[in-house]
Design an enzyme around this catalytic site. Structure first.
Site, PDB file in Angstrom:
ATOM      1  N   ASP A  44       0.824  -1.208   0.000  1.00 23.13           N
ATOM      2  CA  ASP A  44       0.000   0.000   0.000  1.00 23.13           C
ATOM      3  C   ASP A  44       0.862   1.263   0.000  1.00 23.13           C
ATOM      4  OD1 ASP A  44      -2.398   1.399   0.055  1.00 23.13           O
ATOM      5  OD2 ASP A  44      -2.510   1.402   2.235  1.00 23.13           O
ATOM      6  N   ASN A  92     -10.528  -3.374  -6.684  1.00 20.02           N
ATOM      7  CA  ASN A  92      -9.766  -2.413  -7.485  1.00 20.02           C
ATOM      8  C   ASN A  92     -10.430  -2.079  -8.817  1.00 20.02           C
ATOM      9  OD1 ASN A  92      -6.462  -3.548  -6.403  1.00 20.02           O
ATOM     10  ND2 ASN A  92      -7.770  -1.938  -5.583  1.00 20.02           N
TER      11      ASN A  92
END
Length: 282
Positions: A44, A92
């Site tokens: 991340d 996503n």
């Protein structure tokens, strides 16, 4: 991009040893029983890294590639047998069409470009995720990498693309239900271990150490079933700045934890089999 290194695909050759870190840093000397068997990583912070530098988000993703492969080298040096990387989640798809297109092509190209390198290092590639919506070219590269590296034993890299923890559990439950409906399985004999056998890769053991970069502290739907007894380490470093030294730091933190699995005393053996599911070597 530097010129591609050509690696032999001869399965009978000894794997190439890991490359030392440029700083000269060496892995911590941990007792074998304190080295996590399976490490999961949420990579991340790519977007924030790019934003801080006035760059498009895609540049952050590009920069994160070298971080992943440095961590792979670090896992090989330390002797971690299983590493799972969250490359693209089922959520996503909510990102902009341009970013989704970039990530599809980028994941495909990374596997194509790095496949021989991983093979030469003795890394086995496994893909976890749903094939639906994935580009056929991405599936092709992933399955070819799986086939090429299927006999490697130094490290298993589970590359999670179009993966969601809830989706995996739902898919496992659906497959189990089909077997019950067909009479191949009695509903009275269904246990946690039974359901675990229907997961994408039931031979990969449960997660021992769950790492997330960038300072965020959440699972983001990653390996939910497998992480039920994982130790969590959240590091503030954005993913493109992350390397094997941060990975080793997380492993050292893990080694200092007392894992009790619901009991009163530390338990070096692991969780009860009914909770752990089907664990085993490749």
């Amino acid at each position: 991009m530097s010129p591609k290194t050509v690696f032999s695909t001869d399965t009978h050759r000894e794997p190439i040893p890991p490359q030392p870190h440029p700083s000269g840093a060496r892995p911590p000397q941990l007792p074998r029983e304190l080295i996590p068997r399976h490490v999961a990583i949420v990579m991340d912070g790519n977007g924030r890294w790019a934003k801080q530098r006035g760059l498009p988000r895609t540049e952050g993703h590009k920069a994160g590639e070298s971080s992943l492969f440095d961590v792979i080298e670090g896992a090989l040096e330390l002797g971690v047998p299983y590493l799972s990387a969250y490359a693209f989640s089922t959520e996503n798809w909510k990102r902009s069409p341009d970013e989704v297109r970039f990530l599809m092509g980028f994941n495909r190209d990374v596997i194509r470009r790095r496949r021989d390198e991983l093979h030469a290092r003795g890394v086995r590639v496994r893909w976890a995720g749903r094939p639906g919506r994935l580009w056929k070219s991405v599936i092709k590269e992933l399955t070819e990498a799986e086939e090429l590296t299927k006999h490697n034993t130094k490290l298993t890299l589970q590359f999670c693309v179009n993966y969601g923890g809830r989706a995996e559990i739902a898919d496992a439950a659906a497959a189990l239900a089909r077997d019950v409906a067909a009479g191949r399985l009695s509903p009275n004999r269904v246990t946690e271990a039974t359901l675990a056998r229907y997961l994408y890769h039931p031979d990969i053991p449960d997660v021992d150490l769950f790492i997330r970069s960038s300072g965020e502290q959440r699972l983001s739907n990653f390996l939910l079933w497998q992480s039920s007894y994982a130790e969590f380490v959240f590091l503030d470093t954005l993913w493109p700045d992350f390397d094997r030294r941060h990975f080793w730091q997380a492993c050292e933190i893990y080694a200092r934890r007392d894992r009790r699995y619901g009991g009163a005393e530390p338990n070096p053996v692991g969780p009860p089999q009914s909770a752990a599911g089907a664990q085993g070597q490749d």
